[in-house]
Design a protein around this motif. Structure first.
Motif, PDB file in Angstrom:
ATOM      1  N   ASP A 369       0.864  -1.179   0.000  1.00 37.49           N
ATOM      2  CA  ASP A 369       0.000   0.000   0.000  1.00 37.49           C
ATOM      3  C   ASP A 369       0.902   1.229   0.000  1.00 37.49           C
ATOM      4  O   ASP A 369       1.560   1.543   0.996  1.00 37.49           O
ATOM      5  N   LEU A 370       0.935   1.940  -1.126  1.00 37.19           N
ATOM      6  CA  LEU A 370       1.856   3.072  -1.246  1.00 37.19           C
ATOM      7  C   LEU A 370       1.497   4.211  -0.305  1.00 37.19           C
ATOM      8  O   LEU A 370       2.371   5.003   0.067  1.00 37.19           O
ATOM      9  N   ASP A 371       0.207   4.322   0.080  1.00 31.83           N
ATOM     10  CA  ASP A 371      -0.158   5.338   1.077  1.00 31.83           C
ATOM     11  C   ASP A 371       0.579   5.093   2.391  1.00 31.83           C
ATOM     12  O   ASP A 371       1.160   6.018   2.984  1.00 31.83           O
ATOM     13  N   LYS A 372       0.580   3.827   2.819  1.00 35.96           N
ATOM     14  CA  LYS A 372       1.257   3.505   4.096  1.00 35.96           C
ATOM     15  C   LYS A 372       2.765   3.655   3.974  1.00 35.96           C
ATOM     16  O   LYS A 372       3.429   4.129   4.896  1.00 35.96           O
ATOM     17  N   VAL A 373       3.335   3.249   2.831  1.00 35.38           N
ATOM     18  CA  VAL A 373       4.783   3.399   2.641  1.00 35.38           C
ATOM     19  C   VAL A 373       5.169   4.864   2.692  1.00 35.38           C
ATOM     20  O   VAL A 373       6.174   5.246   3.314  1.00 35.38           O
ATOM     21  N   LEU A 374       4.377   5.732   2.035  1.00 35.61           N
ATOM     22  CA  LEU A 374       4.690   7.163   2.037  1.00 35.61           C
ATOM     23  C   LEU A 374       4.557   7.733   3.445  1.00 35.61           C
ATOM     24  O   LEU A 374       5.401   8.558   3.866  1.00 35.61           O
ATOM     25  N   GLU A 375       3.525   7.314   4.183  1.00 32.13           N
ATOM     26  CA  GLU A 375       3.359   7.821   5.551  1.00 32.13           C
ATOM     27  C   GLU A 375       4.532   7.404   6.432  1.00 32.13           C
ATOM     28  O   GLU A 375       5.032   8.208   7.239  1.00 32.13           O
ATOM     29  N   ARG A 376       4.997   6.140   6.301  1.00 35.86           N
ATOM     30  CA  ARG A 376       6.164   5.707   7.092  1.00 35.86           C
ATOM     31  C   ARG A 376       7.404   6.522   6.711  1.00 35.86           C
ATOM     32  O   ARG A 376       8.203   6.896   7.574  1.00 35.86           O
ATOM     33  N   THR A 377       7.566   6.770   5.426  1.00 38.52           N
ATOM     34  CA  THR A 377       8.727   7.542   4.979  1.00 38.52           C
ATOM     35  C   THR A 377       8.687   8.960   5.552  1.00 38.52           C
ATOM     36  O   THR A 377       9.705   9.490   6.035  1.00 38.52           O
ATOM     37  N   LEU A 378       7.495   9.594   5.512  1.00 36.19           N
ATOM     38  CA  LEU A 378       7.371  10.953   6.058  1.00 36.19           C
ATOM     39  C   LEU A 378       7.605  10.955   7.562  1.00 36.19           C
ATOM     40  O   LEU A 378       8.177  11.920   8.112  1.00 36.19           O
ATOM     41  N   SER A 379       7.184   9.875   8.248  1.00 37.05           N
ATOM     42  CA  SER A 379       7.430   9.795   9.690  1.00 37.05           C
ATOM     43  C   SER A 379       8.926   9.704   9.979  1.00 37.05           C
ATOM     44  O   SER A 379       9.431  10.334  10.917  1.00 37.05           O
ATOM     45  N   HIS A 394      -0.704  14.565  -0.733  1.00 35.85           N
ATOM     46  CA  HIS A 394      -0.701  13.536  -1.776  1.00 35.85           C
ATOM     47  C   HIS A 394      -2.119  13.068  -2.067  1.00 35.85           C
ATOM     48  O   HIS A 394      -3.001  13.119  -1.199  1.00 35.85           O
ATOM     49  N   ASP A 395      -2.339  12.645  -3.297  1.00 30.10           N
ATOM     50  CA  ASP A 395      -3.601  12.040  -3.698  1.00 30.10           C
ATOM     51  C   ASP A 395      -3.653  10.606  -3.183  1.00 30.10           C
ATOM     52  O   ASP A 395      -2.628  10.067  -2.732  1.00 30.10           O
ATOM     53  N   PRO A 396      -4.817   9.973  -3.243  1.00 30.57           N
ATOM     54  CA  PRO A 396      -4.857   8.542  -2.876  1.00 30.57           C
ATOM     55  C   PRO A 396      -3.928   7.732  -3.776  1.00 30.57           C
ATOM     56  O   PRO A 396      -3.944   7.867  -4.992  1.00 30.57           O
ATOM     57  N   LEU A 397      -3.099   6.913  -3.163  1.00 35.88           N
ATOM     58  CA  LEU A 397      -2.105   6.133  -3.896  1.00 35.88           C
ATOM     59  C   LEU A 397      -2.559   4.675  -3.992  1.00 35.88           C
ATOM     60  O   LEU A 397      -3.241   4.171  -3.088  1.00 35.88           O
ATOM     61  N   PRO A 398      -2.182   3.986  -5.065  1.00 35.30           N
ATOM     62  CA  PRO A 398      -2.662   2.613  -5.274  1.00 35.30           C
ATOM     63  C   PRO A 398      -1.876   1.592  -4.455  1.00 35.30           C
ATOM     64  O   PRO A 398      -0.881   1.922  -3.790  1.00 35.30           O
ATOM     65  N   THR A 399      -2.337   0.369  -4.540  1.00 33.38           N
ATOM     66  CA  THR A 399      -1.633  -0.778  -3.955  1.00 33.38           C
ATOM     67  C   THR A 399      -1.023  -1.581  -5.090  1.00 33.38           C
ATOM     68  O   THR A 399      -1.720  -1.970  -6.027  1.00 33.38           O
ATOM     69  N   LEU A 400       0.289  -1.810  -5.009  1.00 38.47           N
ATOM     70  CA  LEU A 400       1.011  -2.517  -6.065  1.00 38.47           C
ATOM     71  C   LEU A 400       1.732  -3.718  -5.478  1.00 38.47           C
ATOM     72  O   LEU A 400       1.961  -3.808  -4.267  1.00 38.47           O
ATOM     73  N   VAL A 401       2.126  -4.623  -6.361  1.00 35.03           N
ATOM     74  CA  VAL A 401       3.014  -5.715  -5.975  1.00 35.03           C
ATOM     75  C   VAL A 401       4.429  -5.232  -6.220  1.00 35.03           C
ATOM     76  O   VAL A 401       4.834  -5.020  -7.368  1.00 35.03           O
ATOM     77  N   ALA A 402       5.184  -5.023  -5.159  1.00 32.67           N
ATOM     78  CA  ALA A 402       6.506  -4.410  -5.291  1.00 32.67           C
ATOM     79  C   ALA A 402       7.328  -4.755  -4.055  1.00 32.67           C
ATOM     80  O   ALA A 402       6.901  -5.501  -3.158  1.00 32.67           O
ATOM     81  N   ASP A 403       8.538  -4.182  -4.025  1.00 36.63           N
ATOM     82  CA  ASP A 403       9.439  -4.342  -2.884  1.00 36.63           C
ATOM     83  C   ASP A 403       9.233  -3.139  -1.968  1.00 36.63           C
ATOM     84  O   ASP A 403       9.554  -2.006  -2.347  1.00 36.63           O
ATOM     85  N   PRO A 404       8.677  -3.313  -0.773  1.00 40.22           N
ATOM     86  CA  PRO A 404       8.382  -2.155   0.085  1.00 40.22           C
ATOM     87  C   PRO A 404       9.621  -1.380   0.501  1.00 40.22           C
ATOM     88  O   PRO A 404       9.581  -0.155   0.630  1.00 40.22           O
ATOM     89  N   THR A 405      10.738  -2.067   0.717  1.00 37.52           N
ATOM     90  CA  THR A 405      11.962  -1.374   1.115  1.00 37.52           C
ATOM     91  C   THR A 405      12.440  -0.438   0.019  1.00 37.52           C
ATOM     92  O   THR A 405      12.798   0.727   0.261  1.00 37.52           O
ATOM     93  N   GLN A 406      12.444  -0.934  -1.230  1.00 40.06           N
ATOM     94  CA  GLN A 406      12.900  -0.098  -2.335  1.00 40.06           C
ATOM     95  C   GLN A 406      11.968   1.098  -2.552  1.00 40.06           C
ATOM     96  O   GLN A 406      12.427   2.209  -2.818  1.00 40.06           O
TER      97      GLN A 406
END
Length: 535
Positions: A369-379, A394-406
């Motif tokens: 969930d890119l919304d959660k990844v962005l929130e963790r990064t901003l924190s 930010h606008d609502p961001l989608p959920t993708l299959v990806a590497d969360p760390t990257q």
């Protein structure tokens, strides 16, 4: 026909194309069908004519002739009775017979208007009747009623002879009409038999023609095409040495020859491609081995640099704390330079290690969930964001299959740069958007900072490339190169929007699922080196 003529004709026919065979076959079929159709139409027309003549002329004419005879007989009976008795009631059949005679004669004239011979017979009947009426019937009918007519006795012999002529004329007429009707019926039956034979022949010819057409198509088109298809399937199955035999009409043989030429060319190309593939496999193996050695070297070199660098940093910091202010100002400056250089070297080595890990160690694809990844990064970046007074939306961001760390590293570098390269005296404003674009997601990171000149749009993504000195803006010059590597690893591209002039706008795309490919995992040596404590 001589042998040379036969061979010449065979060669001529073999040069016919499918179109020509079809044209000749269709033309011949149409000619045969036209001839058969004409014959069938003639027979049907003849049958209809004879049937109409029999039903509408011959049979009615005979019937009317019989009625005409009855009318004449009624006249003769009435006149004879009136002449012998003088009674008035015998005149009625005579007068009625005259009326019927006229009606039947007119009807018979209409029916036989196209038959001069039968009209002559009718004329003979009418003349005989007229003679009998003139000599016998009318004079007797004109006598006064009440007593026998003397003329009846006087002209008895003449009357009998005259009416015998009438009977003979009527018999002759009816005999000829019967003969005409029999002949018309026989002609009709013969024509109907001919019609049945003609339509049977048409049906047989159509069946034979259909069989010939299907057999011709099978041998001339379907058979060669099936053979060509079988040869093509054999070749597509991997038997590239399988020859294609030309069969059928000229154009199909040309097609077979062209496909066989293409097959031979493919065989040559495949031989060259196989040789090239072998060389590429050898080069790929060399490159893989070289890359593995380079990765191993990078990890070993980076870890081996950590230990002496930590010693240099530790001892220069210890020297600074213990002897700071005890030496002259130039010595303190040199010590500061050494400490700063060691720290920057430490940061540079760590960034280089992170850059080399992208796509190699960080390769745990999962639903993100890119919304959660962005929130963790901003924190994580909250301290720097608060110090700069930055506003990040930010606008609502989608959920993708990806590497969360990257992806976390991606947001950290892009937003960190937007905060770092802000306009003096102006609080940073950063906005992140996401839009679906075909099969990809397109993201933008827009800020109101100092911006990037168009001529540097490609340079900034090259590792160690900086647009500013380290005194103006800190950093190692690896961040955007790492962003480019992360985006490309996830099947996308990244660029600077040259049309945006109120700051900087980075656009990049990500696939909903990373492209399939052989994932690169850390080598045992690299993993061990990564895990080893610095000595």
């Amino acid at each position: 026909m001589t042998g040379d003529e036969g061979r010449s004709r065979t060669r001529g026919l073999s040069a016919w194309t499918t179109r020509r065979w079809l044209r000749v076959g269709v033309a011949a079929s149409l000619v045969v069908l036209a001839v058969l159709g004409s014959a069938g139409a003639y027979v049907l027309g003849r049958t209809e004519t004879l049937s109409s003549d029999l039903v509408d002329v011959r049979s009615p004419a005979l019937t009317v002739a019989i009625r005409l005879e009855a009318a004449v007989l009624n006249q003769e009976t009435g006149i004879r009775g009136y002449g012998l008795t003088g009674k008035q009631e015998f005149i009625t059949p005579y007068e009625q017979g005259i009326t019927e005679q006229k009606a039947n004669s007119d009807q018979l004239t209409g029916l036989l208007r196209d038959d001069p011979d039968r009209l002559k017979d009718l004329k003979a009947v009418q003349d005989a009747v007229e003679t009998w009426q003139e000599r016998i019937a009318r004079p007797i009918a004109a006598a006064a009623p009440g007593s026998p007519s003397p003329l009846a006795t006087e002209r008895a012999a003449e009357g009998k002879a005259a009416f015998d002529d009438v009977r003979a004329a009527l018999d002759s007429q009816q005999e000829r009409l019967r003969a005409d009707r029999v002949k018309a019926r026989d002609d009709l039956m013969s024509t109907m038999t001919l019609r049945n034979w003609v339509f049977s022949a048409i049906a047989v010819v159509i069946v034979v023609l259909t069989a010939l057409i299907f057999e011709g198509l099978r041998r001339g088109i379907n058979g060669p095409l099936e053979q060509l298809g079988a040869d093509a399937r054999a070749i597509s199955g991997g038997d590239f040495e399988h020859p294609i035999a030309p069969t059928g009409p000229a154009d199909l043989r040309r097609l077979s020859s062209e496909i066989d030429f293409m097959r031979r060319r493919l065989v040559r190309e495949l031989a060259v491609s196989e040789e090239t593939r072998l060389r590429l496999d050898a080069q790929t193996a060399d490159l893989q081995r070289s890359n593995a050695e380079l990765e191993q070297f990078a990890y070993v070199a980076s870890h081996d640099l950590q230990e002496p660098l930590r010693k240099v940093s530790s001892f220069t910091q210890l020297l600074q704390r213990r002897y700071g202010g005890q030496l002259d100002s130039r010595a303190d400056q040199y010590i500061d330079f050494a400490v700063d250089g060691a720290n920057r070297m430490q940061i540079l080595i760590n960034d280089l290690l992170d850059f080399s890990r992208v796509g190699r160690l960080h390769n745990t694809h999962q639903s993100v969930d890119l919304d959660k990844v962005l929130e963790r990064t901003l924190s994580t970046m909250s301290v720097g964001i608060e110090e700069a007074g930055a506003t990040i939306t930010h606008d609502p961001l989608p959920t993708l299959v990806a590497d969360p760390t990257q992806l976390g590293m991606l947001w950290q570098n892009l937003i960190g740069n937007a905060v770092k390269f802000r306009r003096p005296g102006e609080a940073p404003k950063i906005h992140v958007t996401a839009d679906r674009e075909g099969e990809l997601w397109r993201f933008t990171v827009t800020d109101n900072g100092i911006g990037i000149a168009p001529e540097y749009a490609d340079k900034i993504f090259v590792i160690f490339q900086r647009l500013h000195t380290k005194d103006a803006y800190s950093g190692s010059g690896i961040g955007l190169a790492m962003c480019k590597k992360i985006v490309e690893f996830h099947g996308g591209t990244i660029a600077v929007d040259p049309a945006y002039h109120d700051g900087a706008r980075f656009t990049f795309t990500l696939a909903p699922r990373p492209p399939e490919g052989p994932g690169t995992s850390a080598t045992p040596e690299a993993t061990r080196s990564e895990a080893e404590p610095a000595r």
